[in-house]
Design a protein around this motif. Structure first.
Motif: not given
Length: 293
Positions: A141-149
Motif C-alpha cells: 500500500l503506497i497511499c489511499v484514502c479508501w481502503l477496501e480489501i
C-alpha cells in the motif's frame, strides 16, 4: 490390559487408533512396539488426511516448477509436511496446509487473489516480492484514502463441523502512517447470510493507546475532535506477531456446518474517515481452525 491389547492383530489396533486424533496416535506409539507400528502405519494417517488430499497435491504439483518435494515415504511424513510446509495451489494464488492438532484444512488466499480496490493503480498500490513471503507477489500500500480489501472461498473447500477464523496477514513498512488511531472494519460471513462485523486496529504499537485524534469527516475539511476507543490488550482487536514474523489480525470467525454450501466472504474496510494512509505490505488472508474452540 496392555498385554491383552498387544495380542490383537496390528491391523485391528491401527483401525482403532485411526478413530482418535493425530496427537493421540503419537502418544500411543510409545505404548509398545506393536502399538508403534500400528500408530505409524499409513492406514492410520490416511484417515487423518482430508479426503481430497490427492487432488490438492496434484494441484500443487501443477502449480510448482518442481514436484520433487511432494514425494513422501509415508502418510505420516506427508501429514506433518503439510502441517509445517504449506503448498501452493490454484496456480500459486493460494496456499494449503493442515492444522497440526486436528488435521483440519487451512488456506491462505494470496494478495493477488484478493479484490483490492485501486490495486492495479501504481499511485496507490505496488506489486512487489519479498523473500519472507510464501507467494511470488505481495501488495504494498503506497497511499489511499479508501481502503477496501475483499476475498471469497467456497465453504466446501473447508473442513466440515469446524469453527474457522480469518486473519489478515501483513506487515508495516518503515514509513507506515495513518493507522495509528484509525480503526478498520473487519467483516466475515457467508454471502447472502448475516455477516459478523468487528472493529480492529492495524497499528501494532500505537493502536493500543488512548489519545485524541482529529478525523477527517467530509473531504478535506470539517475536522472534529474525538477520543478514540482503543482496544484492550486481550480483546483480539489488535495485531499479533506470527511465528513467521508477519503480523496478523483476526477479522472474525465462522462455523462451517456439515452441509454448508456457499461463499465465505471476508472484508477489510476503512472508507468512512477519508484519511490518507499507507505503508502496509499485504501477504494475504488466512483461514484456519480457531484454537481453543
Amino acid at each position: 490390559m496392555e498385554a491383552e491389547m498387544g495380542l490383537l492383530p496390528e491391523g485391528c489396533i491401527a483401525n482403532v487408533i485411526s478413530f482418535t486424533t493425530p496427537r493421540d496416535a503419537c502418544r500411543l506409539s510409545s505404548v509398545s512396539t506393536v502399538f508403534k507400528s500400528a500408530a505409524e502405519s499409513d492406514a492410520v494417517w490416511e484417515r487423518f488426511l482430508p479426503p481430497d488430499y490427492p487432488t490438492l497435491l496434484s494441484d500443487a504439483a501443477s502449480s510448482s516448477s518442481s514436484s520433487s518435494s511432494l514425494h513422501f515415504s509415508s502418510k505420516k511424513e506427508l501429514y506433518f509436511s503439510l502441517c509445517h510446509n504449506p503448498i501452493l495451489i490454484d496456480e500459486g494464488k493460494k496456499s494449503f496446509s493442515l492444522d497440526k492438532r486436528s488435521g483440519k484444512k487451512c488456506y491462505m488466499i494470496s494478495a493477488r487473489d484478493l479484490l483490492i480496490v485501486w490495486g492495479d493503480t501504481p499511485t496507490y498500490w505496488r506489486w512487489t516480492s519479498v523473500p519472507e513471503a510464501r507467494f511470488p507477489e505481495v501488495a504494498e500500500l503506497i497511499c489511499v484514502c479508501w481502503l477496501e480489501i475483499r476475498c471469497k472461498i467456497n465453504t466446501r473447500s473447508l473442513s466440515p463441523r469446524t469453527l474457522y477464523a480469518a486473519y489478515l496477514v501483513y506487515k508495516p513498512t518503515a514509513g507506515s502512517y495513518g493507522f495509528e488511531y484509525q480503526p478498520v472494519d473487519a467483516i466475515v460471513g457467508v454471502v447472502g447470510s448475516e455477516s459478523q462485523t468487528r472493529t480492529v486496529y492495524l497499528d501494532a504499537e500505537r493502536g493500543q493507546r488512548q489519545c485524541y485524534h482529529y478525523p477527517r469527516r467530509i473531504g478535506l475539511f470539517n475536522r472534529s475532535r474525538r477520543q478514540a476507543s482503543m482496544p484492550k490488550e486481550n480483546d483480539g482487536c489488535y495485531p499479533k506477531e506470527r511465528d513467521d514474523e508477519w503480523l496478523e489480525i483476526e477479522l472474525g470467525d465462522f462455523f462451517n456446518k456439515e452441509d454448508e454450501d456457499g461463499e465465505l466472504e471476508m472484508s477489510v474496510l476503512e472508507v468512512a474517515a477519508g484519511d490518507w494512509k499507507g505503508g502496509l505490505i499485504i501477504q494475504g488472508i488466512e483461514i484456519r481452525p480457531k484454537q481453543g474452540k
